[in-house]
Design a protein around this motif. Sequence first.
Motif, mmCIF file in Angstrom:
data_model
loop_
_atom_site.group_PDB
_atom_site.id
_atom_site.type_symbol
_atom_site.label_atom_id
_atom_site.label_comp_id
_atom_site.label_asym_id
_atom_site.label_seq_id
_atom_site.Cartn_x
_atom_site.Cartn_y
_atom_site.Cartn_z
ATOM 1 N N MET A 122 117.147 35.826 71.913
ATOM 2 C CA MET A 122 117.159 35.262 73.268
ATOM 3 C C MET A 122 117.018 33.742 73.235
ATOM 4 O O MET A 122 117.631 33.036 74.044
ATOM 5 C CB MET A 122 116.040 35.891 74.097
ATOM 6 N N PHE A 123 116.218 33.234 72.313
ATOM 7 C CA PHE A 123 116.105 31.782 72.160
ATOM 8 C C PHE A 123 117.472 31.173 71.827
ATOM 9 O O PHE A 123 117.874 30.153 72.409
ATOM 10 C CB PHE A 123 115.111 31.435 71.044
ATOM 11 N N TYR A 124 118.176 31.791 70.913
ATOM 12 C CA TYR A 124 119.483 31.269 70.490
ATOM 13 C C TYR A 124 120.468 31.250 71.660
ATOM 14 O O TYR A 124 121.134 30.237 71.922
ATOM 15 C CB TYR A 124 120.038 32.123 69.344
ATOM 16 N N VAL A 125 120.548 32.373 72.367
ATOM 17 C CA VAL A 125 121.476 32.463 73.498
ATOM 18 C C VAL A 125 121.086 31.471 74.594
ATOM 19 O O VAL A 125 121.944 30.792 75.183
ATOM 20 C CB VAL A 125 121.507 33.900 74.054
ATOM 21 N N GLY A 126 119.792 31.361 74.865
ATOM 22 C CA GLY A 126 119.330 30.456 75.910
ATOM 23 C C GLY A 126 119.686 29.007 75.623
ATOM 24 O O GLY A 126 120.204 28.292 76.496
ATOM 25 N N PHE A 127 119.430 28.564 74.400
ATOM 26 C CA PHE A 127 119.750 27.177 74.046
ATOM 27 C C PHE A 127 121.261 26.939 74.018
ATOM 28 O O PHE A 127 121.735 25.845 74.361
ATOM 29 C CB PHE A 127 119.133 26.820 72.689
ATOM 30 N N ASP A 128 122.023 27.960 73.646
ATOM 31 C CA ASP A 128 123.481 27.818 73.620
ATOM 32 C C ASP A 128 124.035 27.651 75.034
ATOM 33 O O ASP A 128 124.899 26.797 75.285
ATOM 34 C CB ASP A 128 124.103 29.043 72.950
ATOM 35 N N VAL A 129 123.522 28.452 75.967
ATOM 36 C CA VAL A 129 123.963 28.337 77.365
ATOM 37 C C VAL A 129 123.528 26.995 77.949
ATOM 38 O O VAL A 129 124.279 26.347 78.690
ATOM 39 C CB VAL A 129 123.395 29.503 78.205
ATOM 40 N N LEU A 130 122.332 26.552 77.606
ATOM 41 C CA LEU A 130 121.839 25.266 78.093
ATOM 42 C C LEU A 130 122.730 24.123 77.599
ATOM 43 O O LEU A 130 123.091 23.217 78.372
ATOM 44 C CB LEU A 130 120.397 25.057 77.622
ATOM 45 N N ARG A 131 123.097 24.167 76.333
ATOM 46 C CA ARG A 131 123.972 23.128 75.774
ATOM 47 C C ARG A 131 125.317 23.097 76.492
ATOM 48 O O ARG A 131 125.830 22.022 76.862
ATOM 49 C CB ARG A 131 124.176 23.397 74.283
ATOM 50 N N ASP A 132 125.883 24.275 76.717
ATOM 51 C CA ASP A 132 127.190 24.355 77.370
ATOM 52 C C ASP A 132 127.124 23.827 78.808
ATOM 53 O O ASP A 132 128.029 23.113 79.263
ATOM 54 C CB ASP A 132 127.667 25.811 77.360
ATOM 55 N N THR A 133 126.053 24.151 79.512
ATOM 56 C CA THR A 133 125.899 23.706 80.906
ATOM 57 C C THR A 133 125.732 22.194 80.988
ATOM 58 O O THR A 133 126.322 21.529 81.854
ATOM 59 C CB THR A 133 124.686 24.402 81.553
ATOM 60 N N ILE A 134 124.934 21.629 80.089
ATOM 61 C CA ILE A 134 124.724 20.173 80.086
ATOM 62 C C ILE A 134 126.027 19.441 79.796
ATOM 63 O O ILE A 134 126.331 18.396 80.400
ATOM 64 C CB ILE A 134 123.636 19.800 79.062
ATOM 65 N N GLN A 135 126.831 19.983 78.897
ATOM 66 C CA GLN A 135 128.127 19.371 78.587
ATOM 67 C C GLN A 135 129.024 19.338 79.825
ATOM 68 O O GLN A 135 129.719 18.348 80.085
ATOM 69 C CB GLN A 135 128.817 20.134 77.459
ATOM 70 N N LYS A 136 128.996 20.408 80.600
ATOM 71 C CA LYS A 136 129.821 20.459 81.814
ATOM 72 C C LYS A 136 129.329 19.462 82.861
ATOM 73 O O LYS A 136 130.121 18.865 83.590
ATOM 74 C CB LYS A 136 129.815 21.871 82.391
ATOM 75 N N ILE A 137 128.004 19.282 82.926
ATOM 76 C CA ILE A 137 127.458 18.315 83.881
ATOM 77 C C ILE A 137 127.861 16.899 83.491
ATOM 78 O O ILE A 137 128.281 16.085 84.334
ATOM 79 C CB ILE A 137 125.919 18.436 83.956
#
Length: 394
Positions: free
Chosen positions: A92-107
């Motif tokens: 869950m840590f891995y998936v959470g940080f991966d989604v966070l990275r992707d979202t920040i890139q889009k912002i």
Amino acid sequence: MNQSMSNLKLAERGAIISISTYLLLSAAKLATGHLLHSSSLVADGFNNVSDIIGNVALLIGIRMARQPADRDHRFGHWKIEDLASLITSIIMFYVGFDVLRDTIQKILSREQTIIDPLGAFLGIISAAVMFVVYLYNTRLSKKSKSKALKAAAKDNLSDAVTSLGTSIAILASSFNYPIVDKLVAIIITFFILKTAYDIFIESSFSLSDGFDDRLLEDYQKAIMEIPKISKVKSQRGRTYGSNIYLDITLEMNPDLSVYESHEIADQVESMLEERFGVFDTDVHIEPAPIPEDEILDNVYKKLLMREQLIDQGNQLEELLAEDFIYIRQDGEQMDKEAYRAEKELKAAIKDIQITSISQKTKLICYELDGIVHTSIWRRHETWQNIFHQETKKE
């Protein structure tokens, strides 16, 4: 043991229900999220993917935990359930940080997309479904006493909340507030990481033999309700999966026999199992310290006073044991009732001597009216005279 195995089977059912639900929801969210360009819906979908992986690990762990004890695992394989929870948290840590990275890139890229509000309905349906699964798994975790399933149920509730948040984000974005969609995606990621952190802390705490001090306090209060236990000297608790193991050292009255002490230890074990669901209790018994008034010098004064009371015919009911025997100098034997009926004070006690036969048995000799009296006193919580003999002085 059989009950614990049955509990694990119940926990398996909850994991299978969760996996099936997450498979359907994640597929629907990811497909719809990409189609409608919703970051929050995609993030929620990946959250469910992590839940699938976590629940699969949980299911494998539960099944492995059901293996019986063997030569290398004397306490069984219960801790594999905690290990499965730990692995789940890492995923869950891995998936959470991966989604966070992707979202920040889009912002940062300032990507603008049009979001269809129809995606909000999927989020609402998902929230309702996950809330039902949460209620089911919570009830099942209480019945099966599975900490892993309880953690999974918390994750179900987190998913219900994040799905509801996803719906709000999609609706806000459809009204020309696209940044809300990105912010909610970050919030959803926070829930993923927070749940992962909670599961990680709980599972690592159990794997490192941590134990809740509040439970030990509850155990101590309950143990002290059992008569003849002087003190709970020490307690050590640890968990193997959902099973609690306790090592307890108790101080008991030193006058108790081995049989009596063992009976009390059995009472402690049964009480802890019935009231608190403790799986295994190892009780060690130590004698309580001898009270100050039981030191030999103090015992001398105490027994002298009691001999005087008996010879004066006072407090005989309390001071004489039920199986008291009195042998007169002529060989006549009297029991407690006969002695009480014929007791007469003739003179004062003199030349009293006390001999310690054992810690709780004392021999007293004294002269009364030209006759040597010999008494045996025994302490079983209180001092009582168990034998008395008269001997004519030469």
